[in-house]
Design a protein around this motif. Sequence first.
Motif, PDB file in Angstrom:
ATOM      1  N   THR A 275      -1.734  15.023  10.509  1.00  0.00           N
ATOM      2  CA  THR A 275      -1.799  14.085  11.632  1.00  0.00           C
ATOM      3  C   THR A 275      -2.162  12.690  11.151  1.00  0.00           C
ATOM      4  O   THR A 275      -1.536  11.680  11.539  1.00  0.00           O
ATOM      5  N   GLU A 276      -3.166  12.618  10.295  1.00  0.00           N
ATOM      6  CA  GLU A 276      -3.596  11.310   9.764  1.00  0.00           C
ATOM      7  C   GLU A 276      -2.516  10.694   8.892  1.00  0.00           C
ATOM      8  O   GLU A 276      -2.229   9.485   8.993  1.00  0.00           O
ATOM      9  N   PHE A 277      -1.895  11.499   8.029  1.00  0.00           N
ATOM     10  CA  PHE A 277      -0.841  10.979   7.163  1.00  0.00           C
ATOM     11  C   PHE A 277       0.314  10.423   7.992  1.00  0.00           C
ATOM     12  O   PHE A 277       0.816   9.317   7.735  1.00  0.00           O
ATOM     13  N   ASN A 278       0.741  11.170   8.981  1.00  0.00           N
ATOM     14  CA  ASN A 278       1.870  10.745   9.805  1.00  0.00           C
ATOM     15  C   ASN A 278       1.567   9.456  10.560  1.00  0.00           C
ATOM     16  O   ASN A 278       2.447   8.599  10.738  1.00  0.00           O
ATOM     17  N   GLY A 284       8.647   5.844   4.859  1.00  0.00           N
ATOM     18  CA  GLY A 284       9.868   6.614   5.081  1.00  0.00           C
ATOM     19  C   GLY A 284       9.715   8.033   4.557  1.00  0.00           C
ATOM     20  O   GLY A 284       8.862   8.784   5.013  1.00  0.00           O
ATOM     21  N   PHE A 285      10.561   8.411   3.548  1.00  0.00           N
ATOM     22  CA  PHE A 285      10.409   9.727   2.942  1.00  0.00           C
ATOM     23  C   PHE A 285       9.055   9.815   2.245  1.00  0.00           C
ATOM     24  O   PHE A 285       8.627   8.875   1.570  1.00  0.00           O
TER      25      PHE A 285
END
Length: 387
Positions: A275-278, A284-285
């Motif tokens: 969740t935090e990363f997103n 992008g990738f």
Amino acid sequence: MEEVRIGVIGLGMGFSHVRTLAAGKIRGASLTAVCDVKASKQDMARAELPDTVKIWDDAEAMLSSGEIDAVIIATPHYDHPSEAIFAFEQGLHVLIEKPAGVHTKQVREMNKVVAGSGKVFSIMYNQRCNPLYQKLRELIASGELGEIRRTNWIVTHWYRSQSYYDSGGWRATWAGEGGGVLINQCPHQLDLWQWITGMMPVRMRAFCSFGKYRNIEVEDDVTAYVEYENGATGVFITTTGEAPGTNRFEVTGDRGKIVIEDDKITFWRLRVSETEFNREYTGGFGEPECWKCEIPVYGDNPQHSGIIQNFTDAILNGTPLIAPGEEGIKGLTLSNAMHLSSWTDDWVDIPMDEDLYYELLQERIKNSTYQKTVKETGPVDMSTTFG
């Protein structure tokens, strides 16, 4: 009370518990009585057990004798709730074999009786003693995995041949056993599935095949899809018709993935939550950094003797139960819901319609091969080991 006097009903599977008690392996407990309706089982008990152990052929007489404080019930599945209820009414503590019963209506009635009894009630969910599953439950409860998003259990290592099913006329019949792989082989996994995650599904869609691989009337192949209140999903797959089989339990969370397979735990741990990363990543990738961790597991797995010792300790010292008997209804709800979903070819909400399940089960019992055999020739010997 300084020592618990224990009786055992059912000398098929139950004889392993008898041997454990007779060998003095359970602290604070003594084997006082055993019971089986079959004369050959009684003879076996006489040949192996000391004279101090009384042998009965009438379960109710043993339970009401005043000569025992607690009982282990290891009889056919349908009998567990009724025998437990009678035992509670005699003021006894009760440990039942798995499953808690065949349908949740009878188990719910049993749970109501024990609620007012003041007695210790446990169920033989010995896999809860396994350090592997205890560790996974601990990791999830501590938040190490984050919020659960998916559960998958492939448990297809229950291979059973046609000769196994042919060894007892009651096996794999609706009237004799109450189901197939779900009620006989998988109660432990169905219990662990909800016990480890702390989650029961809110609805289910299941596909059971009845007699797919073997000449039997009950389910021998199952694929079930479940949904949880938090939006997570799960899949449970089992069969007795595949070789070689697999036993792989995978739980995915916001902070990674944990897998139990081949008697080890592997944790693919995210450095930051998905969740935090997103929320913060703009490249992008890409995906969160992941560490593969082999989780150390310590401690012995006492299996059945661990549950019996815990049961005894709960009676003598108030020790918390590893497997409270009231919790047997949870795994049974899952197997009943899988049957019901397949029978109605539809989704099943949980809590499920217990009256509808009972009605449809009675139809199958009425047409069961075992029911017809009993009418024609009398009861078939069901005292052999279950499993």
